[in-house]
Design a protein around this motif. Structure first.
Motif, mmCIF file in Angstrom:
data_model
loop_
_atom_site.group_PDB
_atom_site.id
_atom_site.type_symbol
_atom_site.label_atom_id
_atom_site.label_comp_id
_atom_site.label_asym_id
_atom_site.label_seq_id
_atom_site.Cartn_x
_atom_site.Cartn_y
_atom_site.Cartn_z
ATOM 1 N N LYS A 1 0.822 -1.208 0.000
ATOM 2 C CA LYS A 1 0.000 0.000 0.000
ATOM 3 C C LYS A 1 0.856 1.259 0.000
ATOM 4 O O LYS A 1 0.524 2.250 -0.660
ATOM 5 N N TYR B 1 1.996 1.886 -3.437
ATOM 6 C CA TYR B 1 0.853 2.347 -4.231
ATOM 7 C C TYR B 1 0.581 3.829 -3.988
ATOM 8 O O TYR B 1 0.428 4.611 -4.934
ATOM 9 N N TYR C 1 -4.708 -2.069 -6.656
ATOM 10 C CA TYR C 1 -3.744 -0.974 -6.615
ATOM 11 C C TYR C 1 -3.060 -0.814 -7.974
ATOM 12 O O TYR C 1 -2.982 0.293 -8.529
ATOM 13 N N ARG C 2 -2.551 -1.895 -8.507
ATOM 14 C CA ARG C 2 -1.885 -1.819 -9.809
ATOM 15 C C ARG C 2 -2.878 -1.382 -10.896
ATOM 16 O O ARG C 2 -2.517 -0.630 -11.807
ATOM 17 N N LEU D 1 -3.548 2.441 -10.739
ATOM 18 C CA LEU D 1 -2.416 3.185 -11.290
ATOM 19 C C LEU D 1 -2.413 3.104 -12.808
ATOM 20 O O LEU D 1 -2.185 4.117 -13.499
#
Length: 296
Positions: free
Chosen positions: A46, A49, A249-250, A253
């Protein structure tokens, strides 16, 4: 607090899910990714991220000023299976932008009158004016996938949709609209895990719907509909970008990197916008069909 679908997802897991799927969900650790072909076995940290998110959200501030100053029009279509992370990605945009410039459209079930209109009509009413970006949390592609899978449209209506759709999007782009189409893809095991989390969380249970529950048995029907949709609507003027969202998260982004990298806004700092990870973001060729034999 009433939870109308309490126990429904659990019942599917324990009574109907294929054994391999059940084992994958039940034995996974919290931050494991569950699609065997996904390139990362665990979610990113995290802290990493948040460090990567901050400069992207700073660029969003520049983007919204460019929209207002130049009266550009932007549409971002967010599509994907249930729980794929559409709302989370959208929230990363709206939490740092002005709702007068960037707004979300999540259209409800059509009214009786709308069902008698030209299919695209209610979406046209929500398109951006100059200086606006509209984020469609699901879109006209409902007809291609959800309405088809659940029988909410006739085969003739869907055929007409596919006939009209390329020209509809060509008109938008030809009129100067920046059209970005994003498909967030999630594995069946990860989807089931996320639905279980919603079932047991009073603060998130509202996100479960009858469609979510009934859709648990229609995985392959969705898969076939998605494949046809990519085949018929991935065009030169309005291509799809597929983002594998096992790790939210990925995926978030990659969404921001793709949008910011695509739009030609003023004062863009390329150092803040690395290209999306090509192992999780690309054309429909990156999509994993993942069939489970639901009888369809």
């Amino acid at each position: 607090m009433p939870m109308p679908f309490n126990g429904h997802v659990t019942a599917f897991l324990t009574q109907q899910a294929p054994e391999e799927l059940r084992q994958t969900v039940e034995t996974a650790r919290k931050r494991d990714t569950l699609a065997g072909s996904y390139p990362y076995p665990r979610w990113m940290k995290k802290s990493d991220y948040l460090d990567a998110l901050a400069p992207l959200q700073f660029e969003l501030a520049k983007l919204q000023h460019w929209l207002a100053d130049t009266e550009q029009r932007v549409i971002v279509v967010f599509e994907g299976r249930d729980t794929a992370g559409k709302s989370g990605a959208i929230n990363r945009i709206t939490e740092v932008t002005n709702p007068r410039v960037v707004r979300v459209e999540a259209l409800p079930k059509p009214t009786d009158r709308q069902q008698r209109e030209w299919f695209f009509q209610r979406y046209v009413e929500r398109l951006p004016a100059g200086g606006e970006m509209v984020l469609f949390d699901r879109s006209w592609y409902n007809r291609a996938v959800i309405e088809h899978v659940f029988g909410f449209c006739t085969p003739d209506q869907r055929t007409r949709f596919f006939q009209q759709l390329p020209e509809f999007e060509r008109i938008l782009v030809g009129d100067g609209v920046h059209l970005i189409k994003i498909w967030l893809n999630v594995s069946r095991a990860e989807q089931l895990r996320r639905l279980l989390a919603r079932e047991n969380n009073e603060m998130r249970h509202w996100k479960l719907s009858r469609i979510d529950i009934e859709g648990l048995e229609k995985w392959d029907s969705y898969t076939h509909a998605i494949a046809e949709t990519f085949e018929r609507t991935h065009t030169m003027h309005a291509p799809w970008t597929v983002i594998r969202s096992e790790d939210k998260y990925r995926a978030r982004l990659a969404v921001l990197q793709h949008i910011l990298g695509t739009l030609p806004y003023a004062l863009k700092d390329a150092d803040n916008i690395p290209p999306p990870d090509p192992s999780i973001c690309g054309t429909p060729a990156i999509w994993d069909a993942e069939l489970w034999d639901d009888g369809s």
